[in-house]
Design an enzyme around this catalytic site. Structure first.
Site, PDB file in Angstrom:
ATOM      1  N   PHE A 132     -15.380  35.621 -12.924  1.00  0.00           N
ATOM      2  CA  PHE A 132     -16.490  35.327 -13.610  1.00  0.00           C
ATOM      3  C   PHE A 132     -16.804  34.121 -12.996  1.00  0.00           C
ATOM      4  CE2 PHE A 132     -19.282  33.752 -16.754  1.00  0.00           C
ATOM      5  CZ  PHE A 132     -19.868  34.895 -17.434  1.00  0.00           C
ATOM      6  N   ASP A 204      -7.569  32.411 -17.778  1.00  0.00           N
ATOM      7  CA  ASP A 204      -8.969  32.374 -18.500  1.00  0.00           C
ATOM      8  C   ASP A 204      -8.614  33.959 -19.311  1.00  0.00           C
ATOM      9  OD1 ASP A 204     -11.247  33.356 -19.427  1.00  0.00           O
ATOM     10  OD2 ASP A 204     -12.397  32.767 -17.473  1.00  0.00           O
ATOM     11  N   TYR A 229     -16.392  34.136 -28.947  1.00  0.00           N
ATOM     12  CA  TYR A 229     -17.388  35.100 -29.175  1.00  0.00           C
ATOM     13  C   TYR A 229     -17.348  36.384 -28.913  1.00  0.00           C
ATOM     14  CZ  TYR A 229     -18.530  33.260 -24.527  1.00  0.00           C
ATOM     15  OH  TYR A 229     -18.405  32.828 -22.960  1.00  0.00           O
ATOM     16  N   LYS A 230     -16.057  36.811 -27.964  1.00  0.00           N
ATOM     17  CA  LYS A 230     -16.242  38.119 -27.713  1.00  0.00           C
ATOM     18  C   LYS A 230     -15.227  39.046 -28.731  1.00  0.00           C
ATOM     19  CE  LYS A 230     -16.341  37.023 -22.661  1.00  0.00           C
ATOM     20  NZ  LYS A 230     -17.725  37.467 -22.332  1.00  0.00           N
ATOM     21  N   ARG A 376     -21.042  48.810 -18.230  1.00  0.00           N
ATOM     22  CA  ARG A 376     -19.768  48.351 -18.929  1.00  0.00           C
ATOM     23  C   ARG A 376     -19.890  48.860 -20.413  1.00  0.00           C
ATOM     24  NH1 ARG A 376     -18.082  41.989 -18.825  1.00  0.00           N
ATOM     25  NH2 ARG A 376     -20.052  42.009 -20.064  1.00  0.00           N
TER      26      ARG A 376
HETATM   27  C1  PLP Z   1     -13.968  35.780 -17.934  1.00  0.00           C
HETATM   28  C2  PLP Z   1     -15.028  34.885 -18.335  1.00  0.00           C
HETATM   29  N1  PLP Z   1     -15.036  33.357 -18.156  1.00  0.00           N
HETATM   30  C3  PLP Z   1     -15.799  32.463 -18.582  1.00  0.00           C
HETATM   31  C4  PLP Z   1     -16.895  33.019 -19.482  1.00  0.00           C
HETATM   32  C5  PLP Z   1     -18.121  32.213 -19.726  1.00  0.00           C
HETATM   33  O1  PLP Z   1     -17.785  31.146 -20.437  1.00  0.00           O
HETATM   34  P1  PLP Z   1     -18.320  29.973 -21.287  1.00  0.00           P
HETATM   35  O2  PLP Z   1     -19.816  30.359 -21.292  1.00  0.00           O
HETATM   36  O3  PLP Z   1     -17.495  29.834 -22.730  1.00  0.00           O
HETATM   37  O4  PLP Z   1     -18.444  28.628 -20.713  1.00  0.00           O
HETATM   38  C6  PLP Z   1     -17.278  34.748 -19.577  1.00  0.00           C
HETATM   39  C7  PLP Z   1     -18.313  35.161 -20.199  1.00  0.00           C
HETATM   40  O5  PLP Z   1     -18.728  36.175 -20.351  1.00  0.00           O
HETATM   41  C8  PLP Z   1     -16.124  35.473 -19.022  1.00  0.00           C
HETATM   42  O6  PLP Z   1     -16.207  36.554 -18.984  1.00  0.00           O
END
Ligand code: PLP
Length: 417
Positions: A132, A204, A229-230, A376
């Site tokens: 990501f 992560d 939030y997911k 997705r």
């Molecule tokens: C694997 C991953 N890491 C980080 C994030 C985003 O993190 P944040 O917006 O909480 O900083 C996402 C968002 O979808 C994600 O899928």
């Protein structure tokens, strides 16, 4: 939606499977618009019915009546830890090892910098190419700030990670479940591999917290972060969390020193002294509004058997993968077929992926698009059932075979995809 005869049989079978589903009753605990098939719980979890009353209480009884007194009377000050303890339950961690704060992006900065102190004099931070983007951005930004003598960032494809993980590595930062492909690392095995090289590991968990057992404690994980939030359904912009193993909690300090991470914020001392334990990961004032929603949602997960959740996730993602293959749909699977190798979303490639997703949304099936060519579908085992998958397949077939997605309105890009 026009159903064919085979679809009727398929739907009947799906209805029976839903009736037999031991987790089926959880769907009642969520507010979902009638008739909608929501396959995007991996982006934004749906709204648990327990959240609006909790927010109402916070707004009226706490903020409204108690005003500033709410920090003590309603223990807002302790909410990051109380929420952390609920998240710890989902992660297989001890309650005091987890705290809710900030976003994954900000928490990764804290964790990478802290891990570099713990692993000194090593400076090598290893990451996977194509994970990501925010993970890579914050690591690159931190590397620039720290300079080469203190941090060197190595980003390699997944196939080269094993070789790159060597006895010079300070820390490896991995996304447990890949946001596009849904490929899943074996968390325990990669944690051991890192430790065998004397390196630390940061996971992560954005796409795995809440949909599978994680057992961070018994896997010996050093650090992790993720979001609420997911799959944890904590609401849009819900807080992130930090996990740090007990053995590492008090030895090193994260670099974003703020008053809320101070051992005594209301002493208003001149010098910074980190708080004991996970509280040192706080920086500024926690968002009580966001944390209250997430805290109410996390109650759903307290008695949940995450093994059962994972089994259902594997069954439903498998059903979607098989269904696309059986129907011979013109989509290229981008997710591992082996259930143990994937998380709770399924991705397919198609040159018109964006338009297909938009056409499906018009039919009431919500998935999402990831550039450049990914459709997705996220499966939330507490909300989705076999009938959702069956109807998704029927509509997908219709949208593709009737080329409905070619209507120009489906190609108009919105800001959030
Ligand atoms: C694997 C991953 N890491 C980080 C994030 C985003 O993190 P944040 O917006 O909480 O900083 C996402 C968002 O979808 C994600 O899928």
């Amino acid at each position: 939606m026009n159903l064919r005869t085979t679809d009727f049989a398929f739907m009947e079978q799906a209805a029976q499977q839903d009736a037999d589903d031991a987790l089926g009753h959880y769907r009642e605990q969520f507010n979902l618009p009638e008739g909608l098939i929501y396959l995007d719980g991996n982006s934004l979890g749906p709204l648990p019915k327990s959240v609006p009353p909790a927010m109402h209480r916070l707004l009226n009884d706490e903020w409204g009546d108690q005003l500033i007194g709410g920090w003590n009377q309603s223990d807002w000050i302790g909410l990051p830890e109380r929420l952390g303890a609920r998240i710890a339950h989902v992660l297989g961690a001890q309650p005091h090892e987890v705290i809710a704060c900030d976003s994954i992006s900000v928490n990764l900065i804290k964790l990478i910098a802290l891990a570099l102190q713990a692993a000194a004099p090593r400076t090598k931070v290893l990451m996977e190419e194509g994970q990501f983007p925010t993970d890579g951005y914050v690591a690159a930004g931190l590397a620039r700030l720290m300079g080469e003598t203190r941090m060197t960032l190595h980003t390699v494809p997944r196939s080269a990670l094993s070789e790159a993980l060597d006895d010079e590595t300070a820390v490896i930062v991995l996304s447990h479940v890949h946001y596009v492909s849904s490929e899943k690392f074996d968390l325990k095995e990669w944690t051991s591999r890192a430790h065998d090289q004397g390196a630390l590991v940061i996971w992560d968990l954005a796409h795995s917290a809440g949909v599978m057992p994680l057992e961070l404690g018994s896997a010996g994980v050093d650090f992790a972060t993720g979001c609420t939030y997911k799959f944890l359904c904590g609401g849009p912009g819900g807080p992130s969390f930090v996990y740090a193993a007990d053995r590492l909690l008090n030895q090193f300090s994260q670099p974003l020193w703020g008053w809320m991470g101070h051992q005594d914020p209301f002493a208003f001392a001149h010098d910074y002294e980190p708080a004991e334990g996970a509280r040192q990961f706080l920086t500024g004032t926690p968002s009580i509004l966001a944390m209250t929603a997430a805290y109410a949602s996390l109650a759903l997960f307290l008695d949940l058997d995450l093994n059962a959740v994972q089994s259902k996730s594997r069954a439903l993602t498998g059903r979607l993968i098989e269904g696309v293959a059986e129907r011979g749909l013109d989509l290229k699977l981008a997710t591992p077929r082996a259930p143990a190798d994937r998380g709770s979303h399924v991705s397919f490639r198609h040159p018109s992926a964006y338009a297909i997703v938009q056409a499906m949304i018009e039919h009431g099936v919500i998935g999402d698009f990831r550039a450049p060519d990914i459709l997705r579908f996220g499966i939330h085992p507490l909300v989705n059932g076999y009938q959702d998958i069956a109807r998704c397949l029927t509509i997908l077939q219709e949208v593709l075979e009737q080329a409905q997605y070619k209507a120009p309105r489906f190609s108009e890009r919105q800001r959030v995809t």
